[in-house]
Design a protein around this motif. Structure first.
Motif, mmCIF file in Angstrom:
data_model
loop_
_atom_site.group_PDB
_atom_site.id
_atom_site.type_symbol
_atom_site.label_atom_id
_atom_site.label_comp_id
_atom_site.label_asym_id
_atom_site.label_seq_id
_atom_site.Cartn_x
_atom_site.Cartn_y
_atom_site.Cartn_z
ATOM 1 N N THR A 76 0.790 -1.402 -0.026
ATOM 2 C CA THR A 76 -0.127 0.115 -0.058
ATOM 3 C C THR A 76 0.830 1.201 0.063
ATOM 4 O O THR A 76 1.711 1.367 0.923
ATOM 5 N N LEU A 77 0.691 2.080 -0.881
ATOM 6 C CA LEU A 77 1.151 3.307 -0.919
ATOM 7 C C LEU A 77 0.335 4.432 -0.135
ATOM 8 O O LEU A 77 -0.908 4.379 -0.009
ATOM 9 N N MET A 78 1.252 5.161 0.649
ATOM 10 C CA MET A 78 0.387 6.371 1.610
ATOM 11 C C MET A 78 1.253 7.338 1.558
ATOM 12 O O MET A 78 2.290 7.355 1.440
ATOM 13 N N PRO A 79 0.871 8.441 2.030
ATOM 14 C CA PRO A 79 1.569 9.672 2.152
ATOM 15 C C PRO A 79 2.703 9.708 3.257
ATOM 16 O O PRO A 79 2.469 8.837 4.183
ATOM 17 N N GLY A 80 3.777 10.227 3.124
ATOM 18 C CA GLY A 80 4.865 10.282 4.490
ATOM 19 C C GLY A 80 4.020 10.677 5.722
ATOM 20 O O GLY A 80 3.249 11.441 5.513
ATOM 21 N N LEU A 81 4.685 10.382 6.845
ATOM 22 C CA LEU A 81 3.948 10.830 7.996
ATOM 23 C C LEU A 81 4.565 12.051 8.504
ATOM 24 O O LEU A 81 5.460 12.481 8.320
ATOM 25 N N ILE A 82 3.691 12.799 9.079
ATOM 26 C CA ILE A 82 3.885 14.095 9.766
ATOM 27 C C ILE A 82 3.399 14.126 11.305
ATOM 28 O O ILE A 82 2.709 13.834 11.618
ATOM 29 N N ASP A 83 4.556 14.605 11.981
ATOM 30 C CA ASP A 83 4.404 14.650 13.369
ATOM 31 C C ASP A 83 4.467 16.206 13.626
ATOM 32 O O ASP A 83 5.337 16.977 13.443
ATOM 33 N N ALA A 84 3.182 16.800 14.201
ATOM 34 C CA ALA A 84 2.980 18.084 14.100
ATOM 35 C C ALA A 84 3.499 18.622 15.569
ATOM 36 O O ALA A 84 3.207 19.898 15.672
ATOM 37 N N HIS A 85 3.937 17.866 16.290
ATOM 38 C CA HIS A 85 4.436 18.422 17.774
ATOM 39 C C HIS A 85 5.667 17.703 18.040
ATOM 40 O O HIS A 85 5.843 16.804 18.623
ATOM 41 N N TRP A 86 7.051 18.319 17.353
ATOM 42 C CA TRP A 86 8.104 17.420 17.532
ATOM 43 C C TRP A 86 9.158 18.424 18.020
ATOM 44 O O TRP A 86 9.034 19.617 17.736
ATOM 45 N N HIS A 87 10.280 17.941 18.435
ATOM 46 C CA HIS A 87 11.371 18.771 19.081
ATOM 47 C C HIS A 87 12.623 18.181 18.625
ATOM 48 O O HIS A 87 13.033 17.342 19.269
ATOM 49 N N SER A 88 12.831 18.477 17.381
ATOM 50 C CA SER A 88 14.242 17.912 16.595
ATOM 51 C C SER A 88 15.311 18.030 17.466
ATOM 52 O O SER A 88 16.132 17.070 17.477
ATOM 53 N N MET A 89 15.532 19.205 18.092
ATOM 54 C CA MET A 89 17.004 19.541 18.910
ATOM 55 C C MET A 89 16.583 18.986 20.508
ATOM 56 O O MET A 89 17.742 18.571 21.189
ATOM 57 N N LEU A 90 15.517 18.469 21.019
ATOM 58 C CA LEU A 90 15.404 18.392 22.245
ATOM 59 C C LEU A 90 14.888 16.867 22.612
ATOM 60 O O LEU A 90 15.046 16.576 23.629
ATOM 61 N N CYS A 91 14.438 16.089 21.768
ATOM 62 C CA CYS A 91 14.064 14.740 21.793
ATOM 63 C C CYS A 91 15.106 13.633 22.456
ATOM 64 O O CYS A 91 14.651 12.836 22.921
ATOM 65 N N ALA A 92 16.457 14.093 21.655
ATOM 66 C CA ALA A 92 17.450 12.989 21.732
ATOM 67 C C ALA A 92 18.344 13.298 22.849
ATOM 68 O O ALA A 92 19.315 12.509 22.959
ATOM 69 N N ILE A 93 17.759 14.078 23.791
ATOM 70 C CA ILE A 93 18.700 14.514 24.817
ATOM 71 C C ILE A 93 17.893 14.651 26.131
ATOM 72 O O ILE A 93 16.905 14.516 26.271
ATOM 73 N N THR A 94 18.769 14.590 27.400
ATOM 74 C CA THR A 94 17.935 14.762 28.521
ATOM 75 C C THR A 94 18.089 16.284 28.873
ATOM 76 O O THR A 94 18.777 17.011 28.452
ATOM 77 N N LYS A 95 17.263 16.566 30.141
ATOM 78 C CA LYS A 95 17.088 18.206 30.285
ATOM 79 C C LYS A 95 18.618 18.468 30.979
ATOM 80 O O LYS A 95 19.132 19.767 30.622
ATOM 81 N N SER A 96 19.038 17.664 31.491
ATOM 82 C CA SER A 96 20.556 18.113 32.098
ATOM 83 C C SER A 96 21.399 18.283 30.780
ATOM 84 O O SER A 96 22.497 19.362 30.916
ATOM 85 N N GLN A 97 21.288 17.429 29.905
ATOM 86 C CA GLN A 97 22.525 17.875 28.635
ATOM 87 C C GLN A 97 21.769 19.103 28.084
ATOM 88 O O GLN A 97 22.566 19.904 27.335
ATOM 89 N N ALA A 98 20.477 19.533 27.813
ATOM 90 C CA ALA A 98 20.259 20.523 27.288
ATOM 91 C C ALA A 98 20.872 21.605 28.044
ATOM 92 O O ALA A 98 21.168 22.840 27.534
ATOM 93 N N MET A 99 20.927 21.736 29.168
ATOM 94 C CA MET A 99 21.448 22.859 30.188
ATOM 95 C C MET A 99 22.885 22.920 30.322
ATOM 96 O O MET A 99 23.450 23.915 30.372
ATOM 97 N N MET A 100 23.193 21.823 29.968
ATOM 98 C CA MET A 100 24.869 21.691 30.316
ATOM 99 C C MET A 100 25.934 21.405 29.264
ATOM 100 O O MET A 100 27.027 21.951 29.152
ATOM 101 N N GLU A 101 25.392 20.711 28.041
ATOM 102 C CA GLU A 101 26.364 20.578 26.926
ATOM 103 C C GLU A 101 26.470 21.618 26.112
ATOM 104 O O GLU A 101 25.710 22.689 26.029
ATOM 105 N N GLU A 102 27.547 21.748 25.254
ATOM 106 C CA GLU A 102 27.802 22.643 24.105
ATOM 107 C C GLU A 102 26.604 22.491 23.108
ATOM 108 O O GLU A 102 26.403 21.271 23.080
ATOM 109 N N ILE A 103 26.144 23.634 22.570
ATOM 110 C CA ILE A 103 25.170 23.391 21.703
ATOM 111 C C ILE A 103 25.699 22.582 20.485
ATOM 112 O O ILE A 103 25.022 22.031 19.894
#
Length: 467
Positions: free
Chosen positions: A103-130
């Motif tokens: 079955t062919l279907m359109p590519g999926l769309i995630d309408a509430h995604w955090h590209s920069m924040l999904c693969a890190i922990t909160k501590s990494q967000a605050m402490m690691e180099e950007i």
């Protein structure tokens, strides 16, 4: 030893330049990708043909809630040119790919995604180099595409350079509709500063320097914050209009931003030809946002029936997530956050019931935040909606409906053209999947084996077929 090699180079201009590039500001973060491009070759497609037919397939077009048999689709230069249903393939010299009844279907769309924040922990967000966070995001962008998500609406974070690098074919990832920094009042949902930060008046916090949040109070400050995101290429604007689960300083029932401030954000976005999306859970916060001209409500699980009726009447979009406080939820350690999470989960079922009852424009997204362990469950979080909708209604929400929402970006739309649908002149983002989609959408939970083909902008990024 020659004279040129006998002196220490630690204080040289070259070393200083490297240091500056590693200590990136959000505005300069594209340097990471420009430097990497010397070492990275563009992500190759599985197949290099530019014009070709997909034939001998079933078809879900993202709009009509039916599966059509014997479909053929012609793709050329990244767009869908022709869709044939139960018609013989015309005589052609174009390449032909036999879809073998999948079955062919359109590519999926995630309408509430955090590209920069999904693969890190909160501590990494605050402490690691950007710069390091950007590299993690690069890896996750490819993983996201390989789960069948060809487009995401980024709901907050410094994803501008990531988007640029993907668009320039440095590596694979979904199309990104960026919001930029989440705009928050002091003590609001995106204010992750500590109390000690309040006394350092002349320095932005690490979260602000990274472009994750923008703390803005008052009409003029909000105007500036919005315009700064638009300057960087925001497709839409994200502001915080109420309390949240992940934030440390507020409770869920806070109302954040005055009408004067929200109207400032809406006016600035409208002047640029786009719209404002707001984080809000409660009826009062939602109603205030709607009165100020906001077009999309994120979350809203504590909404009452009167407010749902208002959303339906005003044509407001409701971007809902299946927050159920289960094994797939964002992980929190603090007891206060856990209590807020449970309260939101209790309202989730009621929210979907109201959305269905009043036929509100309903979008879907995951909002995976600071919880890398949940990334592989992105598709599973969509399949959960079969508790509330039929399988084809679920898929339509994550394709055609979400595609409609993206087009609210108007003049700020980075990808002109229809998304989330398979029809003539739409952008050619297409999946080939296994299963009877009328009853079975388990392919969402096993994309590695059950997504037979992933096509983005007409380029075949994955194929399990011998093509």
């Amino acid at each position: 030893m020659s004279e040129t090699t006998s002196h220490c180079q630690c204080g040289s201009q070259g070393i200083e330049t490297i240091h500056q590039r590693l200590a990136l500001t959000p505005q300069a973060s594209h340097v990471v990708y420009e430097q990497l491009s010397a070492a990275l070759t563009p992500s190759p497609s599985v197949d290099h043909r530019n014009r070709y037919w997909l034939t001998n397939a079933q078809l879900f077009d993202g709009e009509t809630l039916t599966i059509k048999a014997n479909a053929s689709v012609l793709i050329d230069s990244g767009k869908i040119i022709t869709v044939l249903i139960d018609q013989p393939l015309p005589l052609t010299q174009d390449s032909v790919i036999d879809c073998q009844g999948y079955t062919l279907m359109p590519g999926l769309i995630d309408a509430h995604w955090h590209s920069m924040l999904c693969a890190i922990t909160k501590s990494q967000a605050m402490m690691e180099e950007i710069s390091y966070l950007h590299l993690l995001a690069v890896k996750e962008a490819n993983n996201t595409l390989m789960r069948g998500f060809t487009t995401v609406r980024d709901a907050g974070g410094p994803s501008f350079s990531l988007k640029k690098a993907i668009d320039n074919h440095l590596f694979d990832g979904p199309r990104i509709y960026p919001s930029g920094a989440m705009i928050s009042q002091t003590s609001g949902h995106a204010d992750f500063r500590t109390s000690a930060d309040l006394f350092n008046c002349n320095t932005l916090s690490s979260i602000e320097r990274a472009g994750i949040s923008s703390i803005a109070d008052g009409h003029d400050a909000v105007l500036k914050a919005v315009r700064e995101q638009l300057m960087q290429g925001a497709a839409q604007i994200k502001i915080m209009a109420g309390g949240g689960v992940a934030s440390p300083h507020d409770h869920l029932f806070t109302n954040q931003y005055t009408e004067h401030e929200i109207k400032a954000a809406v006016a600035a976005a409208s002047d640029w030809g786009t719209y404002v999306m707001v984080h809000a859970y409660t009826s009062e916060s939602i109603q205030r946002a709607i009165e100020c001209g906001v077009k999309c409500i994120e979350h809203g699980q504590l909404c009452d029936e009167k407010t749902a009726q208002l959303m339906a009447k005003q044509g407001i979009w409701w971007s809902l997530q299946p927050f159920l406080a289960d094994e797939d939820s964002n992980v929190y350690q603090d007891e206060a956050n856990i209590k807020k999470q449970k309260l939101v989960a209790e309202g989730t079922i009621r929210a979907y019931e109201l959305a269905k009852k009043y036929q509100i424009n309903t979008a879907w997204g995951t909002d995976i935040l600071f919880t890398p362990s949940n990334l592989s469950k992105q598709g599973k979080m969509l399949s959960k909606l079969t508790h509330f909708f039929t399988p084809l209604e679920v898929l339509a929400m994550a394709t055609g409906k979400n595609g409609q929402l993206l087009k609210l970006s108007g003049h700020c739309d980075p990808y002109p053209g229809a998304l989330g649908v398979i029809k003539e002149q739409a952008l050619a983002d297409i999946l080939l999947v296994a299963g009877d989609l009328n009853h079975d959408i388990s392919f969402l939970e096993d994309p590695e084996h059950k997504m037979t083909m992933i096509i983005q902008a007409g380029k075949i990024k994955k194929s399990l077929l011998a093509i």
